[in-house]
Write an enzyme that holds these catalytic residues in place. Structure first.
Site, PDB file in Angstrom:
ATOM      1  N   PRO A  46      -0.383  10.356  -0.259  1.00 44.44           N
ATOM      2  CA  PRO A  46      -1.119  10.411   1.007  1.00 44.44           C
ATOM      3  C   PRO A  46      -1.125   9.080   1.753  1.00 44.44           C
ATOM      4  O   PRO A  46      -1.533   8.066   1.204  1.00 44.44           O
ATOM      5  CB  PRO A  46      -2.538  10.766   0.557  1.00 44.44           C
ATOM      6  CG  PRO A  46      -2.650  10.188  -0.818  1.00 44.44           C
ATOM      7  CD  PRO A  46      -1.279  10.282  -1.423  1.00 44.44           C
ATOM      8  N   ASP A  85      -5.052   9.984   2.843  1.00 42.59           N
ATOM      9  CA  ASP A  85      -5.895   9.056   2.100  1.00 42.59           C
ATOM     10  C   ASP A  85      -6.928   8.532   3.099  1.00 42.59           C
ATOM     11  O   ASP A  85      -6.555   7.910   4.090  1.00 42.59           O
ATOM     12  CB  ASP A  85      -5.019   7.903   1.594  1.00 42.59           C
ATOM     13  CG  ASP A  85      -5.552   7.291   0.323  1.00 42.59           C
ATOM     14  OD1 ASP A  85      -6.573   7.781  -0.189  1.00 42.59           O
ATOM     15  OD2 ASP A  85      -4.944   6.322  -0.157  1.00 42.59           O
ATOM     16  N   TRP A 527      -7.723   4.054  -5.110  1.00 46.14           N
ATOM     17  CA  TRP A 527      -6.502   4.475  -5.810  1.00 46.14           C
ATOM     18  C   TRP A 527      -6.797   5.568  -6.821  1.00 46.14           C
ATOM     19  O   TRP A 527      -5.898   6.275  -7.259  1.00 46.14           O
ATOM     20  CB  TRP A 527      -5.834   3.276  -6.489  1.00 46.14           C
ATOM     21  CG  TRP A 527      -5.308   2.307  -5.483  1.00 46.14           C
ATOM     22  CD1 TRP A 527      -5.939   1.185  -5.017  1.00 46.14           C
ATOM     23  CD2 TRP A 527      -4.064   2.388  -4.781  1.00 46.14           C
ATOM     24  NE1 TRP A 527      -5.158   0.572  -4.082  1.00 46.14           N
ATOM     25  CE2 TRP A 527      -4.001   1.276  -3.916  1.00 46.14           C
ATOM     26  CE3 TRP A 527      -2.996   3.292  -4.808  1.00 46.14           C
ATOM     27  CZ2 TRP A 527      -2.910   1.042  -3.084  1.00 46.14           C
ATOM     28  CZ3 TRP A 527      -1.911   3.055  -3.985  1.00 46.14           C
ATOM     29  CH2 TRP A 527      -1.882   1.938  -3.135  1.00 46.14           C
ATOM     30  N   GLN A 563       4.544   0.926  -5.107  1.00 42.82           N
ATOM     31  CA  GLN A 563       3.662   1.933  -5.701  1.00 42.82           C
ATOM     32  C   GLN A 563       3.738   1.981  -7.224  1.00 42.82           C
ATOM     33  O   GLN A 563       2.983   2.717  -7.853  1.00 42.82           O
ATOM     34  CB  GLN A 563       3.948   3.316  -5.107  1.00 42.82           C
ATOM     35  CG  GLN A 563       3.690   3.392  -3.620  1.00 42.82           C
ATOM     36  CD  GLN A 563       2.241   3.105  -3.259  1.00 42.82           C
ATOM     37  OE1 GLN A 563       1.333   3.404  -4.013  1.00 42.82           O
ATOM     38  NE2 GLN A 563       2.025   2.489  -2.110  1.00 42.82           N
ATOM     39  N   TRP A 567       0.201   4.020  -6.522  1.00 44.78           N
ATOM     40  CA  TRP A 567       0.054   5.457  -6.737  1.00 44.78           C
ATOM     41  C   TRP A 567       0.767   5.958  -7.987  1.00 44.78           C
ATOM     42  O   TRP A 567       0.230   6.780  -8.715  1.00 44.78           O
ATOM     43  CB  TRP A 567       0.579   6.174  -5.495  1.00 44.78           C
ATOM     44  CG  TRP A 567       0.242   7.623  -5.431  1.00 44.78           C
ATOM     45  CD1 TRP A 567      -0.993   8.185  -5.529  1.00 44.78           C
ATOM     46  CD2 TRP A 567       1.169   8.700  -5.243  1.00 44.78           C
ATOM     47  NE1 TRP A 567      -0.901   9.547  -5.401  1.00 44.78           N
ATOM     48  CE2 TRP A 567       0.408   9.890  -5.226  1.00 44.78           C
ATOM     49  CE3 TRP A 567       2.548   8.765  -5.073  1.00 44.78           C
ATOM     50  CZ2 TRP A 567       1.000  11.140  -5.050  1.00 44.78           C
ATOM     51  CZ3 TRP A 567       3.129  10.013  -4.891  1.00 44.78           C
ATOM     52  CH2 TRP A 567       2.368  11.184  -4.888  1.00 44.78           C
ATOM     53  N   LYS A 600       7.564  -8.464   3.655  1.00 45.65           N
ATOM     54  CA  LYS A 600       7.508  -7.008   3.594  1.00 45.65           C
ATOM     55  C   LYS A 600       6.718  -6.469   4.786  1.00 45.65           C
ATOM     56  O   LYS A 600       5.665  -6.972   5.123  1.00 45.65           O
ATOM     57  CB  LYS A 600       6.821  -6.629   2.281  1.00 45.65           C
ATOM     58  CG  LYS A 600       6.466  -5.190   2.131  1.00 45.65           C
ATOM     59  CD  LYS A 600       5.620  -5.004   0.879  1.00 45.65           C
ATOM     60  CE  LYS A 600       4.441  -4.107   1.174  1.00 45.65           C
ATOM     61  NZ  LYS A 600       3.490  -4.033   0.073  1.00 45.65           N
ATOM     62  N   LYS A 603       1.280  -2.324   7.390  1.00 47.99           N
ATOM     63  CA  LYS A 603       0.264  -2.198   8.423  1.00 47.99           C
ATOM     64  C   LYS A 603      -0.728  -3.352   8.343  1.00 47.99           C
ATOM     65  O   LYS A 603      -1.079  -3.954   9.348  1.00 47.99           O
ATOM     66  CB  LYS A 603      -0.468  -0.866   8.238  1.00 47.99           C
ATOM     67  CG  LYS A 603      -1.492  -0.597   9.298  1.00 47.99           C
ATOM     68  CD  LYS A 603      -2.296   0.646   8.976  1.00 47.99           C
ATOM     69  CE  LYS A 603      -3.288   0.365   7.877  1.00 47.99           C
ATOM     70  NZ  LYS A 603      -4.172   1.455   7.568  1.00 47.99           N
TER      71      LYS A 603
END
Ligand SMILES: [Zn+2]
Ligand SMILES: [Zn+2]
Length: 611
Positions: A46, A85, A527, A563, A567, A600, A603
């Site tokens: 998500p 999320d 998480w 991730q 995740w 990297k 956002k």
């Protein structure tokens, strides 16, 4: 003969094709046509829809679609449920920005109810952008019934999981040194810390701890231990020095005194040809007492073995002096060593990471701004050997970029370390693409597993469903659902919203004594929300049990490399703790897109490019 006509532009060609797909409702038709095919289970990780999608989101979405589309073409029934999320620091920090406040005092003043309202309103700010982007790049995803982590049903499933884990003895409350963001005012988990390392310049401080006689008088020979630290701000909280049991130590002439340090590091620290006056085994030094370096913090009544030399295996012969300064309140090795050797824990720092006002010299200062003053203080007292700056990789908050500090705090933990072998075993069953991600990056991450710090001292998240007795802290009840809570609490209002602050007002009578139980104030690591999606996307086990079983584990998931500590990890940890093994059979991992400075794209860094 004529050449076939080319479209005016490729863009037009793509748009035309998308129009046709839309008119034909092709995605829906493929779902219907394959409805009875053999299932191919895909889990969508998500995204947080309070930020715009960036160029870096396109790679994995393209890969996801390639695999899913291929399986659809082979007649498999491919689940492609969208998810959002919607909790946690990413949302809270955005809400703080919107409200023009920063930090917890501002939130508390505004009121948690209003703050959480703003969080809730903001979570879908860019939902349409995400859906549009997906459509534009031909990423087929079923947005008709997405799972949303702030929905009551989703929260209820997370509660159920937590209660299950508590029942398996996997949850505990501990006072431990944890990575802490002073701006956000909360502890973070190891996987969050792993997302935010940055190279920064920090002090490298060598300071002297004068040796004491048994009587408590200064050593007649004027000997002193040479200790090393990269966090000078922890020096006032020092209560011990650690040396390695297998290292040899020497006494050498330096700065006009006799200093003690590891033989292997003597030349590196004191220069070639340093004069060695005496040699010691670690055993000869263990237990010796020394004078506190800067005694700015009042000594506790019960000092135990404080300000003595202890033996510890974590001491390195590679860097420093082989004598490690320990401040048990501000480091996890220090904390466990402090506990083992009964060293006092001095914590002169408040929740915002500032020295308490009444501490001399540095009172009121943010800890990392106090380094130079403390170095000067050591110089004045004649305890400074040398100081320099080094560049090293230091953890920062993955959301607000503040430097983190390690600080002893009361938190809830999941005992993931007890399942390390099982997670490693499950990991070997996963088909990783490329394979080395599973062996190296993810495997090594699991090898170094630490218990999962679950609780966040924040507001917008799944509330921890643990009620603690006011009379006896050991009386704890984990609540696994709303109906259960209603029964325990003697009823809940209609349409009850399980978020803070409403949940905070719910008390239940203690089943073990006549005390009242109140909810432990924290919320759950965000998480944990996303890692719970194999279960919570179906509101399992409250409904859809059959659907859940049909969709567990996933045949395929795909995300970017970061991730492995996000995740991918939370998925595996939660399912393994539930005794279900790995929740995904294959994982495809893509790299990051870098910006022009080699950073990297993300956002939170604000360097994403609008696709
Ligand atoms: Zn932060
Ligand atoms: Zn009780």
């Amino acid at each position: 003969m004529r050449y076939p006509e080319l479209p005016e532009s490729l863009l037009r060609l793509e748009e035309g094709l998308l129009d046709t797909w839309r008119e034909e409702d092709l995605f829906r038709k493929t779902l219907e046509a394959t409805a009875h095919g053999k299932p191919f289970v895909f889990y969508e990780g998500p995204p947080t829809a309070n930020g715009k999608p960036g160029l870096h989101h396109i790679i994995s979405r393209t890969l996801k679609d390639l695999v899913c589309r291929h399986q659809t073409m082979k007649g498999r029934s491919v689940t492609r449920i969208a998810g959002w999320d919607t909790h946690g620091l990413p949302v809270e920090i955005e809400a703080e920005r919107k409200l023009g406040i920063s930090g917890k005092p501002g939130i508390e003043e505004l009121g948690i109810e209003r703050f959480n309202e703003v969080c809730r309103e903001s979570v879908f700010t860019y939902k349409e952008d995400w859906e549009k982007l997906s459509e534009r790049i031909g990423y087929w995803l079923d947005y008709s019934r997405p799972y949303v982590t702030y929905h009551t049903e989703y929260i209820e499933s997370v509660w159920w999981i937590l209660k299950e884990l508590a029942g398996r003895g996997l949850l505990y409350r501990g006072f431990k040194s944890v990575p802490y963001c002073p701006r956000c005012g909360t502890a973070l988990s190891s996987h969050e810390v792993a997302q935010g390392y940055k190279d920064i310049e920090d002090a490298s401080l060598f300071f002297l701890c004068p040796l004491l006689e048994e009587s408590g008088e200064l050593d007649v020979e004027g000997r002193a231990f040479l200790a090393w630290t990269t966090t000078p701000w922890t020096a006032p909280s020092n209560t011990g020095l650690a040396i390695h049991p297998d290292l040899r130590y020497v006494e050498a002439a330096a700065s006009g005194r006799r200093v003690i340090l590891a033989e292997a590091l003597a030349e590196k620290v004191l220069g070639d040809g340093v004069e060695i006056l005496r040699r010691y085994s670690a055993d000869e030094l263990a237990g010796r007492r020394y004078l506190r370096p800067p005694d700015l913090v009042p000594a506790p009544e019960e000092a135990g073995n404080s300000w003595s030399v202890v033996l510890e295996d974590f001491v390195s012969a590679e860097e420093g002096t082989g004598i490690v300064h320990m401040a048990p309140a501000f480091g996890s090795d220090d904390y466990t060593a402090g506990q083992r050797h009964q060293l006092a824990m001095l914590r002169p720092v408040d929740d915002r990471g500032r020295f308490l006002e009444d501490i001399p010299v540095v009172g009121g200062l943010f800890v990392k701004d106090a380094d130079s003053l403390l170095i000067e203080e050591l110089r004045k007292r004649g305890n400074l050997h040398s100081s320099a700056t080094t560049v090293h990789s230091y953890p920062h908050c993955w959301r607000c970029e503040s430097p983190l500090i390690y600080m002893a705090r009361d938190s809830w933990f999941a005992a993931t370390t007890t399942l390390k072998e099982e997670m490693l075993r499950e990991n070997r069953k996963i088909r990783w693409l490329p394979p080395e991600v599973g062996e190296k990056r993810f495997g090594e991450w699991l090898e170094n597993n630490v218990d999962w710090a679950l609780s966040r001292d924040r507001y917008w998240g799944t509330p921890l469903p643990a009620w603690v007795c006011e009379e006896e802290e050991g009386h704890v009840v984990w609540v696994g659902g709303l109906e259960e809570l209603g029964e325990l609490a003697g009823g809940l209002p209609d349409g009850f919203d399980p978020h803070r602050p409403f949940i905070d007002g719910i008390t239940i009578p203690c089943p073990s004594c006549d005390g009242t139980m109140r909810r432990t104030p924290g919320v759950v690591d965000v998480w944990f929300d996303s890692g719970a999606m194999p279960f919570a996307q179906w509101h399992y086990p409250f409904e859809n049990s059959e659907e859940f079983e049909k969709h567990f584990p996933a045949d395929f998931i795909c995300q970017a490399i970061d991730q492995t500590r996000g995740w991918f990890y939370s998925l595996l940890a939660i399912s393994t703790m539930l005794g279900r093994g790995t929740p995904f059979r294959a994982a495809m991992v893509n790299g990051h897109i870098l910006d022009e400075a080699g950073q990297k794209m993300s956002k939170s860094r604000g360097n994403a490019v609008d696709p």
